[in-house]
Write a protein that holds these residues in place. Structure first.
Motif, PDB file in Angstrom:
ATOM      1  N   ALA A 291      15.564  25.003  73.371  1.00 42.05           N
ATOM      2  CA  ALA A 291      14.730  24.488  72.271  1.00 42.05           C
ATOM      3  C   ALA A 291      13.627  25.503  72.010  1.00 42.05           C
ATOM      4  O   ALA A 291      12.891  25.877  72.913  1.00 42.05           O
ATOM      5  N   GLU A 292      13.563  26.022  70.760  1.00 42.26           N
ATOM      6  CA  GLU A 292      12.563  27.036  70.404  1.00 42.26           C
ATOM      7  C   GLU A 292      11.613  26.469  69.359  1.00 42.26           C
ATOM      8  O   GLU A 292      11.958  26.428  68.182  1.00 42.26           O
ATOM      9  N   THR A 298      11.683  22.785  65.345  1.00 46.40           N
ATOM     10  CA  THR A 298      12.149  23.314  66.618  1.00 46.40           C
ATOM     11  C   THR A 298      13.608  23.728  66.423  1.00 46.40           C
ATOM     12  O   THR A 298      14.406  22.946  65.904  1.00 46.40           O
ATOM     13  N   VAL A 299      13.928  24.961  66.793  1.00 48.55           N
ATOM     14  CA  VAL A 299      15.302  25.436  66.652  1.00 48.55           C
ATOM     15  C   VAL A 299      16.049  25.089  67.939  1.00 48.55           C
ATOM     16  O   VAL A 299      15.654  25.524  69.020  1.00 48.55           O
ATOM     17  N   LEU A 300      17.100  24.294  67.801  1.00 51.03           N
ATOM     18  CA  LEU A 300      17.862  23.869  68.977  1.00 51.03           C
ATOM     19  C   LEU A 300      19.185  24.629  69.047  1.00 51.03           C
ATOM     20  O   LEU A 300      19.868  24.779  68.025  1.00 51.03           O
ATOM     21  N   SER A 301      19.498  25.122  70.231  1.00 59.02           N
ATOM     22  CA  SER A 301      20.835  25.662  70.466  1.00 59.02           C
ATOM     23  C   SER A 301      21.626  24.568  71.166  1.00 59.02           C
ATOM     24  O   SER A 301      21.230  24.099  72.233  1.00 59.02           O
ATOM     25  N   ILE A 302      22.718  24.183  70.527  1.00 56.29           N
ATOM     26  CA  ILE A 302      23.449  22.998  71.001  1.00 56.29           C
ATOM     27  C   ILE A 302      24.883  23.377  71.353  1.00 56.29           C
ATOM     28  O   ILE A 302      25.478  24.248  70.703  1.00 56.29           O
ATOM     29  N   PHE A 317      10.471  18.901  69.154  1.00 54.39           N
ATOM     30  CA  PHE A 317      11.575  18.190  69.800  1.00 54.39           C
ATOM     31  C   PHE A 317      11.080  17.681  71.152  1.00 54.39           C
ATOM     32  O   PHE A 317      10.426  18.421  71.894  1.00 54.39           O
ATOM     33  N   PRO A 318      11.370  16.396  71.468  1.00 52.49           N
ATOM     34  CA  PRO A 318      10.923  15.873  72.778  1.00 52.49           C
ATOM     35  C   PRO A 318      11.487  16.714  73.912  1.00 52.49           C
ATOM     36  O   PRO A 318      12.712  16.795  74.081  1.00 52.49           O
ATOM     37  N   GLY A 319      10.614  17.358  74.651  1.00 52.78           N
ATOM     38  CA  GLY A 319      11.029  18.356  75.655  1.00 52.78           C
ATOM     39  C   GLY A 319      11.884  17.790  76.756  1.00 52.78           C
ATOM     40  O   GLY A 319      12.689  18.489  77.364  1.00 52.78           O
ATOM     41  N   SER A 320      11.768  16.440  77.035  1.00 50.00           N
ATOM     42  CA  SER A 320      12.504  15.865  78.154  1.00 50.00           C
ATOM     43  C   SER A 320      13.983  15.677  77.815  1.00 50.00           C
ATOM     44  O   SER A 320      14.818  15.516  78.694  1.00 50.00           O
ATOM     45  N   ARG A 321      14.316  15.696  76.520  1.00 45.15           N
ATOM     46  CA  ARG A 321      15.685  15.408  76.120  1.00 45.15           C
ATOM     47  C   ARG A 321      16.614  16.583  76.403  1.00 45.15           C
ATOM     48  O   ARG A 321      16.337  17.713  76.044  1.00 45.15           O
ATOM     49  N   GLU A 322      17.727  16.278  77.048  1.00 37.83           N
ATOM     50  CA  GLU A 322      18.717  17.325  77.275  1.00 37.83           C
ATOM     51  C   GLU A 322      19.935  17.122  76.402  1.00 37.83           C
ATOM     52  O   GLU A 322      20.835  17.953  76.363  1.00 37.83           O
ATOM     53  N   GLU A 323      19.965  15.981  75.732  1.00 34.69           N
ATOM     54  CA  GLU A 323      21.092  15.686  74.843  1.00 34.69           C
ATOM     55  C   GLU A 323      20.576  15.277  73.475  1.00 34.69           C
ATOM     56  O   GLU A 323      19.475  14.745  73.355  1.00 34.69           O
ATOM     57  N   VAL A 324      21.369  15.559  72.472  1.00 32.89           N
ATOM     58  CA  VAL A 324      21.012  15.148  71.114  1.00 32.89           C
ATOM     59  C   VAL A 324      22.310  14.777  70.388  1.00 32.89           C
ATOM     60  O   VAL A 324      23.377  15.296  70.722  1.00 32.89           O
ATOM     61  N   PHE A 325      22.207  13.859  69.435  1.00 34.46           N
ATOM     62  CA  PHE A 325      23.401  13.487  68.671  1.00 34.46           C
ATOM     63  C   PHE A 325      23.396  14.239  67.356  1.00 34.46           C
ATOM     64  O   PHE A 325      22.340  14.423  66.745  1.00 34.46           O
ATOM     65  N   PHE A 326      24.564  14.691  66.953  1.00 41.29           N
ATOM     66  CA  PHE A 326      24.604  15.533  65.751  1.00 41.29           C
ATOM     67  C   PHE A 326      25.810  15.200  64.885  1.00 41.29           C
ATOM     68  O   PHE A 326      26.790  14.616  65.343  1.00 41.29           O
ATOM     69  N   ARG A 327      25.696  15.638  63.636  1.00 38.96           N
ATOM     70  CA  ARG A 327      26.832  15.553  62.728  1.00 38.96           C
ATOM     71  C   ARG A 327      26.818  16.818  61.888  1.00 38.96           C
ATOM     72  O   ARG A 327      25.761  17.246  61.409  1.00 38.96           O
TER      73      ARG A 327
END
Lengths: 344, 285
Positions: A291-292, A298-302, A317-327
């Motif tokens: 997360a940048e 915030t630029v996320l590499s997923i 982006f909430p720093g504690s999150r290690e997962e995110v839902f995407f479409r």
């Protein structure tokens, strides 16, 4: 002010393996602001110098205001050139620097004085006229260079990365001033930059160059939303567009899109990726690799099932999150030929 | 802040260490520069003779003329050659090297060669000029008449030291950014205007340095003239350094010779200050 037309320009330097410019053609309309955008070494500065007459093309033609100037020396092309390092005469006052072009052309002293005052007012140089360039800051020198260019009321103004020597804050401010200035003057301008933000914010149209060839000519919105090929797609935008073999995305079930083949590349802007912290209909789960934060977003590499891409999360982006839902919305997908990189 | 300064070598202890590095060099300088000056003052005598010494005035005048001719010709010629050599052309490296050869030769040897060139019996100069129809006979005694002897000395000096000026000017020219010429070209300046608008003003510091350096050198000219004419004919090429030599070794007037060297030093000081002041003023104007 006048139209600038570049026709089939080709240039190869002695000992060079490939031409620095290969069959370049485009037209800058009267009063239009056009940026030549491309990475270092793409030939954009050479092209600008050819338009100015500081460099000669191997073949092709340049016309300014309808007149063929291909073999005309720079001083007779009635253009102004703003150099990257400003190229101010260090031993002359700001006033003399600005006046030189008119003086050498034998303008009346009264006219010269009038134009100096006009340029000084326009560029807020009144206080600096009696100084020498060494006593000026980078931004002030840049304005003097602009003043020197505009004072002659040239047919076209050519600018070679004029903001690249300024710090980030000053560059942004000067960029805005520059836009307002040329809008007011309705002046024809060709502006070389490698900075996509400059190109996007300043130009009426952008000519994207790479490896000596035109990749795309269009309005900033055009080239951003409808990139002609993968080069343009990935060169513009920060972060750049995700470009991936469509098949790979299909395997990961990241894209719900009918036609999948090994010869097609998919492209998706990071800001077009839909993100959520909760599972929604049609969303997949992805692992946040990086997360940048850039402030506004915030630029996320997923990563999801081996398929990696980047996406923009608005704000922090909430720093504690290690997962995110995407479409990955299929309707926002760009498609490119895998072999040629051309848009399909 | 003070820590940073100490690290940068400005603390009192560091200053002592720094000075200790400089002291040997300073001592050597004092030995070879300061000591002779002090000695000259210590042993100088016969100041009252100066005003009545016609030979001194004559040799000073010779030296001033020699310096003025040589330095001005070398400056103009050196600049012209430097301008040519900074333009790209085939074989430029070779030409650049060739141009420097005269400067690399020992003065005494090259003066001997010039003596042959000027020789009235077999010298090539008279022969060449005769073949071009510029003189009525190939047997011209260049070094035997006062006017041509001075010219001959100047010519030999110009041949020898123009390369040095060229070298200095080439480095000065290399420091002028090409963009300035391009900007002037777009502003509408042709080659001549570009020279006066950019080259000359921006080369001024180099010009001043080169001229001061060369003026000091030619004011003290000895070996070239000594070998070529020995100061003759009739003292017409006797330079001040030759006159000092005469006083020391021929007349054994060591004290007066010291006085003459002080006169020489004073002249140099005035001349250098003059050149520097002149060029600086121009730069600010």
């Amino acid at each position: 002010m006048a139209e600038v037309a570049v026709k089939n320009i080709r240039k190869q330097f002695k000992g060079g393996k490939r031409p620095v410019l290969d069959d370049i053609s485009f037209t800058v309309k009267d009063g239009e602001f056009v940026c030549l955008l491309g990475p270092s070494g793409c030939g954009k500065t050479t092209l600008l110098r050819i338009i100015a007459g500081l460099e000669l093309a191997d073949s092709g033609a340049i016309s300014i205001g309808g007149a063929d100037v291909t073999d005309t020396p720079p001083k007779d092309r009635d253009i102004a050139f703003v150099f990257q390092n400003y190229a101010l005469y260090p031993h002359l006052l700001v006033r003399e620097n600005i006046a030189m072009g008119l003086k050498l052309r034998g303008a009346e002293p009264a006219l010269i004085e009038e134009r100096i005052q006009e340029a000084a007012r326009m560029l807020s140089l009144e206080e600096l006229l009696e100084r020498k360039p060494a006593a000026l800051s980078g931004g002030q020198r840049q304005r003097v260079a602009l003043g020197r260019a505009l004072v002659r009321h040239p047919k076209a103004t050519l600018l070679d990365e004029p903001l690249s020597n300024l710090d980030a804050v000053l560059r942004e401010r000067t960029r805005g001033e520059l836009k307002l200035l040329f809008k007011r003057l309705k002046g024809t301008a060709v502006y070389v930059t490698h900075d996509q933000i400059e190109a996007m914010t300043l130009s009426d149209r952008v000519v994207v160059l790479d490896k000596g060839r035109i990749q795309q000519v269009g309005t900033p919105a055009d080239i951003y939303h409808h990139p002609a090929n993968t080069f343009v797609a990935t060169f513009l935008g920060a972060p750049p567009m995700n470009v991936f073999p469509l098949e790979e995305a299909h395997k990961a079930r990241a894209v719900e899109d009918g036609a999948a083949s090994g010869t097609v590349l998919g492209g998706l802007r990071p800001e077009d990726v839909q993100l959520s912290l909760e599972l929604k209909d049609g969303f997949l789960v992805g692992k946040v690799l990086l997360a940048e934060p850039t402030g506004a977003q915030t630029v996320l590499s997923i990563e999801s099932s081996g398929f990696k891409f980047r996406a923009c999360w608005p704000g922090t982006f909430p720093g504690s999150r290690e997962e995110v839902f995407f479409r990955l919305p299929a309707e926002k997908l760009h498609r490119f030929d895998a072999d040629t990189g051309e848009r399909l | 802040m003070s820590r940073d300064r100490a690290h940068a070598g400005f603390g009192p202890r560091e200053a002592a260490v720094n000075w200790s590095f400089a002291v040997p060099a300073l001592l050597l300088m004092a030995l070879v520069n300061l000591l002779p000056v002090v000695a000259a003052f210590r042993y100088a005598s016969g100041f009252h003779r100066l005003s009545a010494d016609g030979r001194m005035f004559a040799s000073l005048w010779n030296t001033v003329r020699f310096t003025a001719y040589a330095v001005s010709i070398e400056t103009v010629l050196g600049l012209a050659i430097a301008l040519l050599l900074t333009r790209p052309f085939k074989g430029r490296g070779l030409v650049r090297a060739a141009v420097l050869v005269p400067w690399a030769l020992p003065t005494a040897i090259m003066a001997m060669a010039w003596q042959w060139i000027y020789n009235p019996e077999y010298g090539i100069l008279g022969d060449l000029l005769f073949k071009f129809g510029l003189v009525s006979s190939p047997r011209v005694a260049w070094l035997a008449s006062p006017g041509s002897a001075m010219a001959a000395c100047v010519l030999a000096d110009v041949w020898k030291t123009t390369p040095f000026m060229t070298l200095l000017f080439m480095s000065g020219l290399a420091n002028i950014p090409d963009e300035l010429y391009e900007a002037a070209g777009i502003d509408g300046a042709g080659p001549v205007r570009r020279f006066f608008l950019i080259t000359l003003p921006l080369l001024k510091p180099t010009l001043a340095l080169a001229m001061v350096f060369r003026a000091i050198q030619s004011f003290g000219v000895f070996d070239l003239v000594w070998v070529l004419t020995g100061g003759g004919p009739g003292g017409s090429t006797r330079m001040i350094a030759l006159y000092v030599y005469d006083n020391v070794f021929r007349y054994l007037e060591l004290g007066y010779a010291c006085t003459l060297t002080l006169v020489m030093a004073a002249c140099l000081l005035v001349m250098s200050a003059g050149i520097l002041y002149f060029t600086r003023q121009k730069e600010q104007a």
